[in-house]
Design a protein around this motif. Sequence first.
Motif, PDB file in Angstrom:
ATOM      1  N   ALA A 145       0.847  -1.199   0.000  1.00  0.00           N
ATOM      2  CA  ALA A 145       0.000   0.000   0.000  1.00  0.00           C
ATOM      3  C   ALA A 145       0.879   1.245   0.000  1.00  0.00           C
ATOM      4  N   ASP A 146       0.443   2.282  -0.662  1.00  0.00           N
ATOM      5  CA  ASP A 146       1.269   3.484  -0.823  1.00  0.00           C
ATOM      6  C   ASP A 146       1.677   4.083   0.522  1.00  0.00           C
ATOM      7  N   GLU A 147       0.713   4.201   1.461  1.00  0.00           N
ATOM      8  CA  GLU A 147       1.027   4.802   2.753  1.00  0.00           C
ATOM      9  C   GLU A 147       2.037   3.960   3.517  1.00  0.00           C
ATOM     10  N   PHE A 148       1.883   2.645   3.455  1.00  0.00           N
ATOM     11  CA  PHE A 148       2.810   1.744   4.144  1.00  0.00           C
ATOM     12  C   PHE A 148       4.219   1.878   3.579  1.00  0.00           C
ATOM     13  N   LYS A 149       4.338   1.811   2.270  1.00  0.00           N
ATOM     14  CA  LYS A 149       5.654   1.882   1.639  1.00  0.00           C
ATOM     15  C   LYS A 149       6.324   3.230   1.865  1.00  0.00           C
ATOM     16  N   ALA A 150       5.527   4.300   1.925  1.00  0.00           N
ATOM     17  CA  ALA A 150       6.086   5.629   2.139  1.00  0.00           C
ATOM     18  C   ALA A 150       6.626   5.779   3.558  1.00  0.00           C
ATOM     19  N   TYR A 151       5.942   5.188   4.533  1.00  0.00           N
ATOM     20  CA  TYR A 151       6.360   5.354   5.928  1.00  0.00           C
ATOM     21  C   TYR A 151       7.403   4.320   6.337  1.00  0.00           C
ATOM     22  N   PHE A 152       7.344   3.140   5.737  1.00  0.00           N
ATOM     23  CA  PHE A 152       8.269   2.061   6.098  1.00  0.00           C
ATOM     24  C   PHE A 152       9.054   1.595   4.869  1.00  0.00           C
ATOM     25  N   PRO A 153       9.967   2.443   4.393  1.00  0.00           N
ATOM     26  CA  PRO A 153      10.721   2.080   3.194  1.00  0.00           C
ATOM     27  C   PRO A 153      11.853   1.091   3.465  1.00  0.00           C
ATOM     28  N   ILE A 158       1.398   0.471  10.549  1.00  0.00           N
ATOM     29  CA  ILE A 158       1.944  -0.890  10.452  1.00  0.00           C
ATOM     30  C   ILE A 158       1.085  -1.922  11.180  1.00  0.00           C
ATOM     31  N   LYS A 159       0.061  -1.479  11.890  1.00  0.00           N
ATOM     32  CA  LYS A 159      -0.804  -2.401  12.632  1.00  0.00           C
ATOM     33  C   LYS A 159      -1.374  -3.519  11.750  1.00  0.00           C
ATOM     34  N   PRO A 160      -1.878  -3.255  10.529  1.00  0.00           N
ATOM     35  CA  PRO A 160      -2.424  -4.368   9.739  1.00  0.00           C
ATOM     36  C   PRO A 160      -1.411  -5.481   9.496  1.00  0.00           C
ATOM     37  N   TYR A 161      -0.135  -5.132   9.339  1.00  0.00           N
ATOM     38  CA  TYR A 161       0.890  -6.163   9.151  1.00  0.00           C
ATOM     39  C   TYR A 161       1.097  -6.948  10.448  1.00  0.00           C
ATOM     40  N   CYS A 162       1.134  -6.252  11.587  1.00  0.00           N
ATOM     41  CA  CYS A 162       1.254  -6.943  12.871  1.00  0.00           C
ATOM     42  C   CYS A 162       0.048  -7.853  13.092  1.00  0.00           C
ATOM     43  N   VAL A 179       4.947   8.563  16.603  1.00  0.00           N
ATOM     44  CA  VAL A 179       5.115   7.122  16.804  1.00  0.00           C
ATOM     45  C   VAL A 179       3.765   6.421  16.736  1.00  0.00           C
ATOM     46  N   VAL A 180       2.761   7.010  17.351  1.00  0.00           N
ATOM     47  CA  VAL A 180       1.410   6.439  17.295  1.00  0.00           C
ATOM     48  C   VAL A 180       0.939   6.342  15.851  1.00  0.00           C
ATOM     49  N   ARG A 181       1.193   7.381  15.067  1.00  0.00           N
ATOM     50  CA  ARG A 181       0.789   7.351  13.648  1.00  0.00           C
ATOM     51  C   ARG A 181       1.480   6.208  12.923  1.00  0.00           C
ATOM     52  N   GLY A 182       2.775   6.022  13.183  1.00  0.00           N
ATOM     53  CA  GLY A 182       3.496   4.922  12.550  1.00  0.00           C
ATOM     54  C   GLY A 182       2.957   3.564  12.969  1.00  0.00           C
ATOM     55  N   LEU A 242      11.091 -10.645   7.950  1.00  0.00           N
ATOM     56  CA  LEU A 242      10.506  -9.550   7.175  1.00  0.00           C
ATOM     57  C   LEU A 242      10.079  -8.468   8.156  1.00  0.00           C
ATOM     58  N   PHE A 243      11.007  -7.571   8.430  1.00  0.00           N
ATOM     59  CA  PHE A 243      10.849  -6.538   9.454  1.00  0.00           C
ATOM     60  C   PHE A 243      10.950  -5.179   8.784  1.00  0.00           C
ATOM     61  N   PHE A 244       9.983  -4.310   9.061  1.00  0.00           N
ATOM     62  CA  PHE A 244       9.951  -2.988   8.433  1.00  0.00           C
ATOM     63  C   PHE A 244      10.297  -1.921   9.466  1.00  0.00           C
ATOM     64  N   ALA A 245      11.013  -0.890   9.024  1.00  0.00           N
ATOM     65  CA  ALA A 245      11.443   0.161   9.951  1.00  0.00           C
ATOM     66  C   ALA A 245      11.254   1.536   9.338  1.00  0.00           C
TER      67      ALA A 245
END
Length: 236
Positions: free
Chosen positions: A151-159, A215-219, A208-211, A188-191
């Motif tokens: 997803a665009d938002e995920f990839k933008a925040y966790f590159p 990433i919550k759907p992946y968790c 941090v809450v926004r991040g 497969l860990f995103f940061a």
Amino acid sequence: MTTKPSSNAVFTKETFDFLRDLVQNNHRDWFHANRARYDDAKSELCSVVERVLAGMSPFEPLANTAVKDCIFRINRDIRFSKDKAPYKSNLAFAIGPGGRHSGRIDYYVQIQPGNQSFLGAGMWQPTPTNLAKFRQEVDYNVDELKNIIEADEFKAYFPEVQGETLKVMPKGYPADHPEIELLRRKELFFAHRYTDKEVLKPNFADEVVRGCRIIKPYCDFLNYLFFDEKEEPVML
């Protein structure tokens, strides 16, 4: 949460100064002489964690999760390490049900000067059983996972993607499998990394809450797969 989060939940330059000095003076005599500085840094950490817990409560079940249970000790376990420096060069906490020892996929935050602070989550050092579950899900039903991590938002925040990858395909899967890259993942860990300037901003806890929300759907995907999914009964 039973306590009102601190309105002064911020990190200060003094905390970064302490961590930088600790790198140069990583021994017990110096640490004990500067214990008050560490206590101040830990107090700031506790205030930030308290605010993160409060911010996450609308979307993450964290009842009865105490701040003290989320924070990692600054002391290193040096029993089996060649590096005998007694202290870590960072402050860290993990958010999960009950704290850092939830046993589930949680949210990890590390605070370290030099633009090395980050929020991360995902599959890290999985058991052989959980890794097999992950690969089976990729093989049978990869769309749910890819819809999350692509997803665009995920990839933008966790590159940043971290973790080991096999050089060859795991046993049982063809070399020309269309999801070869995901199947070869052992982790497969995103940061998401934060600059020192970002960490020192008054809204850092909210960021941090926004991040964590992103990433919550992946968790959730991993927690369901590893811990919550019920095995289908075998029909005889």
